[in-house]
Design a protein around this motif. Structure first.
Motif, mmCIF file in Angstrom:
data_model
loop_
_atom_site.group_PDB
_atom_site.id
_atom_site.type_symbol
_atom_site.label_atom_id
_atom_site.label_comp_id
_atom_site.label_asym_id
_atom_site.label_seq_id
_atom_site.Cartn_x
_atom_site.Cartn_y
_atom_site.Cartn_z
ATOM 1 N N ALA A 100 -91.754 30.025 -108.114
ATOM 2 C CA ALA A 100 -90.341 29.641 -108.193
ATOM 3 C C ALA A 100 -89.853 29.465 -106.762
ATOM 4 C CB ALA A 100 -89.538 30.719 -108.908
ATOM 5 N N ARG A 101 -89.187 28.331 -106.483
ATOM 6 C CA ARG A 101 -88.695 28.046 -105.135
ATOM 7 C C ARG A 101 -87.180 27.847 -105.169
ATOM 8 N NH1 ARG A 101 -93.359 24.547 -105.184
ATOM 9 N NH2 ARG A 101 -94.951 25.440 -103.843
ATOM 10 N N PHE A 102 -86.508 28.439 -104.173
ATOM 11 C CA PHE A 102 -85.054 28.354 -104.069
ATOM 12 C C PHE A 102 -84.677 28.107 -102.616
ATOM 13 C CE2 PHE A 102 -86.227 31.348 -107.385
ATOM 14 C CZ PHE A 102 -85.558 30.855 -108.488
ATOM 15 N N MET A 103 -83.588 27.380 -102.398
ATOM 16 C CA MET A 103 -83.067 27.199 -101.054
ATOM 17 C C MET A 103 -82.512 28.539 -100.573
ATOM 18 S SD MET A 103 -83.679 24.123 -100.285
ATOM 19 C CE MET A 103 -82.753 23.990 -98.793
ATOM 20 N N ALA A 104 -82.903 28.959 -99.379
ATOM 21 C CA ALA A 104 -82.539 30.280 -98.874
ATOM 22 C C ALA A 104 -81.029 30.444 -98.726
ATOM 23 C CB ALA A 104 -83.229 30.541 -97.544
ATOM 24 N N ASN A 105 -80.308 29.376 -98.374
ATOM 25 C CA ASN A 105 -78.858 29.519 -98.207
ATOM 26 C C ASN A 105 -78.127 29.654 -99.544
ATOM 27 O OD1 ASN A 105 -79.195 26.917 -99.050
ATOM 28 N ND2 ASN A 105 -77.983 25.984 -97.407
ATOM 29 N N ARG A 106 -78.790 29.426 -100.665
ATOM 30 C CA ARG A 106 -78.190 29.602 -101.994
ATOM 31 C C ARG A 106 -78.543 30.947 -102.640
ATOM 32 N NH1 ARG A 106 -74.173 26.175 -103.486
ATOM 33 N NH2 ARG A 106 -74.607 24.094 -102.734
ATOM 34 N N VAL A 107 -79.524 31.656 -102.090
ATOM 35 C CA VAL A 107 -79.952 32.936 -102.668
ATOM 36 C C VAL A 107 -78.969 34.021 -102.249
ATOM 37 C CG1 VAL A 107 -81.762 34.684 -102.710
ATOM 38 C CG2 VAL A 107 -82.369 32.261 -102.731
ATOM 39 N N LEU A 108 -78.366 34.683 -103.234
ATOM 40 C CA LEU A 108 -77.429 35.771 -102.980
ATOM 41 C C LEU A 108 -78.128 37.119 -102.940
ATOM 42 C CD1 LEU A 108 -74.559 34.644 -105.361
ATOM 43 C CD2 LEU A 108 -74.748 34.255 -102.898
ATOM 44 N N ALA A 109 -79.132 37.304 -103.794
ATOM 45 C CA ALA A 109 -79.849 38.585 -103.851
ATOM 46 C C ALA A 109 -81.286 38.346 -104.299
ATOM 47 C CB ALA A 109 -79.168 39.540 -104.827
ATOM 48 N N LEU A 110 -82.164 39.147 -103.728
ATOM 49 C CA LEU A 110 -83.580 39.116 -104.089
ATOM 50 C C LEU A 110 -83.986 40.569 -104.311
ATOM 51 C CD1 LEU A 110 -86.028 37.137 -104.238
ATOM 52 C CD2 LEU A 110 -86.528 37.840 -101.909
ATOM 53 N N VAL A 111 -84.198 40.945 -105.565
ATOM 54 C CA VAL A 111 -84.449 42.342 -105.920
ATOM 55 C C VAL A 111 -85.880 42.481 -106.396
ATOM 56 C CG1 VAL A 111 -83.703 44.280 -107.347
ATOM 57 C CG2 VAL A 111 -82.037 42.563 -106.614
ATOM 58 N N GLU A 112 -86.688 43.240 -105.647
ATOM 59 C CA GLU A 112 -88.070 43.512 -106.039
ATOM 60 C C GLU A 112 -88.107 44.818 -106.808
ATOM 61 O OE1 GLU A 112 -90.572 43.408 -102.635
ATOM 62 O OE2 GLU A 112 -90.007 41.369 -102.120
ATOM 63 N N GLN A 113 -88.716 44.795 -107.996
ATOM 64 C CA GLN A 113 -88.799 45.982 -108.836
ATOM 65 C C GLN A 113 -90.257 46.258 -109.180
ATOM 66 O OE1 GLN A 113 -86.224 45.065 -112.102
ATOM 67 N NE2 GLN A 113 -84.398 45.373 -110.884
#
Length: 91
Positions: free
Chosen positions: A54-67
């Protein structure tokens, strides 16, 4: 490890969207990487081949939660935690 999961919250204009990448089978893991303004979240097999990404533009990512899945210690698996392996002889 099976059950590892990463949640990605993305700004979608007037709302937010949440995506999830999960290690679906035994022996797979989830890896994250940020390169050139793109956040990549990949499900990877034991030998390193990518199953899905899955690829996302970094300036659009609000949170990245690793569980990650909680791992058990070797001492907890054997059931002998805190007890000696054998009794000392009385002398």
């Amino acid at each position: 490890m099976k059950g590892d999961r990463v949640e990605i919250v993305v700004d979608a204009g007037d709302t937010t969207r949440t995506y999830e990448v999960v290690a679906s089978r035994a022996g797979r893991r989830v890896e994250t990487a940020v390169r050139r303004g793109v956040v990549e979240v990949s499900e990877v097999t034991r030998n390193g081949s990518v199953v899905r990404t899955a690829r996302f533009m970094a300036n659009r990512v609000l949170a990245l939660v690793e569980q990650p899945v909680p791992r058990e210690d070797v001492s907890e698996q054997s059931g002998n935690a805190g007890r000696p392996l054998r009794e000392d002889p009385e002398s």
